[in-house]
Design an enzyme around this catalytic site. Structure first.
Site, mmCIF file in Angstrom:
data_model
loop_
_atom_site.group_PDB
_atom_site.id
_atom_site.type_symbol
_atom_site.label_atom_id
_atom_site.label_comp_id
_atom_site.label_asym_id
_atom_site.label_seq_id
_atom_site.Cartn_x
_atom_site.Cartn_y
_atom_site.Cartn_z
ATOM 1 N N ASP A 47 1.261 -1.449 -0.172
ATOM 2 C CA ASP A 47 0.320 0.459 -0.230
ATOM 3 C C ASP A 47 1.344 1.162 -0.023
ATOM 4 O O ASP A 47 1.007 1.608 1.312
ATOM 5 C CB ASP A 47 -1.246 0.003 1.081
ATOM 6 N N GLY A 49 0.713 5.052 -0.126
ATOM 7 C CA GLY A 49 0.327 5.926 0.356
ATOM 8 C C GLY A 49 0.860 7.244 0.572
ATOM 9 O O GLY A 49 1.617 7.186 0.755
ATOM 10 N N SER A 50 -0.595 7.789 0.850
ATOM 11 C CA SER A 50 0.384 9.562 0.171
ATOM 12 C C SER A 50 1.449 9.452 1.796
ATOM 13 O O SER A 50 2.629 10.889 1.887
ATOM 14 C CB SER A 50 -0.435 10.682 0.940
ATOM 15 N N GLU A 166 -10.048 1.979 -4.957
ATOM 16 C CA GLU A 166 -9.555 1.604 -2.888
ATOM 17 C C GLU A 166 -10.972 1.735 -2.420
ATOM 18 O O GLU A 166 -10.742 0.664 -0.922
ATOM 19 C CB GLU A 166 -8.916 2.896 -2.938
#
Length: 459
Positions: A47, A49-50, A166
């Protein structure tokens, strides 16, 4: 001429469906599995992610029930910062995943690694970088996985997730863990997932409601997808609101201020906020934070009153899906749970909590009365870098639930970080849905080949 049994085997092979979107799923069983099974499958899901990168490793039996990995039901390891922080150095971005890759290799038996799929789904952080820079990073990751790992690799498995994927994956994961897959759509739960760069909502619709979904312009994500899960068709509404995650929303609220200060910042704070390469003034007003003024700015940023071409809308002109029974039970994850636990209106030791949006409002009004110095004493569990934004974050979460998604302030929702599964707990996150999809697809094909080999040997 081929022998009759061989013809039967070949017929079986071609008649078995190629499974997509997790269409072969066993019923949820107690999460045992410490005893070896004849057939087991692993999946390694990254994953990206930001705010950071995480790896999840899952182990399934032949019925698609989760098995233990040693003493735990899943491997979960994370590193910070996320891939998007290495926008100008793709190789450094890829190399940041090496510790996670090594952790995954440590729990998957070496002989099974060549048949264990490795996927990476990047979310809002890479979406915001733009296609050129994000693709450079993804290619560096592809090269890393292909050249430095024994795991089964396909280039299309290393990608930026479509927004609806998502939300869909989280919906599948949540309903899988709760044992709902195979039930009527009205007996499933909906999900809301607030990340750093985006927020997702997903829930199941009736077939009639799905048929009335608006058409999407060419190149746009569909509002509704049809998925076969545990021999049951579901019409799944899923939408991802890019730039409406919690950290992205901070940038939007700060940018929208008409003054050289912001009424969402705790009194006594002077500083700046950086997001996605941009720097914003984050200084508090001389009078400190204000719940009502911060709400006004937040509603403006959410574009609540933007023209909508559909009968039912959320915010920013987006179709809401129309609501219905599939949305009546909502599980709300990620930053919603985190902030509620940090300010103390839910127990951080428990994996879920029943609350209402009004609980967020009450916590918000309290937080917005505090100065930064007072908040430091009141909220010892809030990280130092997040503390100046605690009024803003809570206002945004309350406004998103009530004004954005249209929930009644008194509606009960479940804040969740983990879901009980047998005698263990599994993280409430989209990678499990991705793992179910890829493993169930491979399991069907493997079963076909196994049956073919069995019949072949009978000749």
């Amino acid at each position: 001429m081929a022998p009759p049994l061989l013809l039967r085997a070949l017929s079986l092979l071609f008649l078995l469906p190629l499974v997509v979107d997790g269409s072969v799923l066993g019923r949820k069983a107690a999460a045992g599995g410490r005893v070896g099974r004849e057939i087991e499958s692993y999946a390694v899901i990254f994953d990206a992610g930001s705010t950071g990168s995480r790896v999840h490793v899952f182990r399934f039996d032949e019925n698609m029930d989760l098995l233990y990995l040693g003493d735990d039901i899943e491997l979960f390891v994370q590193v910070k910062p996320g891939l998007s922080s290495y926008a100008d150095d793709p190789q450094k971005a890829a190399n940041s995943l090496i510790p996670l890759l090594e952790e995954a290799e440590g729990v998957v038996p070496e002989e099974l690694q060549p048949t264990t799929p490795v996927r990476l789904g990047a979310t809002a952080g890479l979406r915001n970088l733009g296609e050129e820079k994000s693709e450079e990073i993804l290619q560096a990751v592809r090269d890393l996985f292909q050249n430095n790992s024994l795991f089964e690799y396909k280039s299309e498995w290393i990608t930026v997730l479509e927004g609806y994927q998502e939300g869909s994956y989280l919906w599948v994961a949540m309903n899988y863990l709760l044992g709902n897959l195979g039930n009527r759509y009205s007996d499933t739960v909906g999900v809301v997932d607030l990340g750093g760069g985006s927020v997702q909502m997903a829930y199941a619709l009736s077939e009639q409601a799905a048929a009335n979904a608006p058409n999407i312009s060419i190149g746009g994500d569909p509002y509704v997808t049809k998925q076969l899960l545990n021999e049951t068709n579901y019409y799944l509404y899923a939408y991802s609101y890019l730039n409406y995650g919690l950290l992205a929303a901070r940038a939007g609220i700060l940018e929208a201020a008409d003054e050289p200060y912001n009424y969402c910042m705790l009194g006594g704070y002077t500083g700046s906020y950086e997001y996605n390469g941009e720097v914003y003034n984050a200084s508090a007003s001389p009078s400190g934070s204000s719940y009502s003024k911060c709400r006004t700015e937040t509603i403006k940023v959410l574009k609540i009153n933007e023209t909508c071409a559909y009968e039912d809308c959320t915010f920013g002109g987006v179709w809401s899906g129309g609501g219905g029974d599939g949305q009546k039970n909502l599980y709300v994850a990620s930053f919603f749970y985190d902030r509620a636990a940090q300010v103390g209106f839910i127990d951080s030791e428990k994996p879920n909590a029943l609350v209402t949006p009004s609980d967020f409002e009450e916590a918000t009004k309290m937080a917005c009365k505090l100065s930064l110095e007072e908040a430091n004493v009141t909220y010892p569990n809030v990280a130092e870098e997040d503390l100046p934004y605690i009024c803003m974050d809570l206002v945004y979460e309350y406004t998103l639930l009530v004004d954005g998604f249209g929930l009644e302030p008194s509606q009960e929702i479940i804040l969740v970080t983990k879901v009980e599964y047998g005698d263990s707990y599994v993280g409430a996150a989209w990678p499990l849905g991705s793992a179910i999809e890829v493993v169930s697809s491979q399991s069907t094909q493997s079963l076909a080949m196994k049956n073919l080999r069995r019949l072949w040997l009978q000749q």
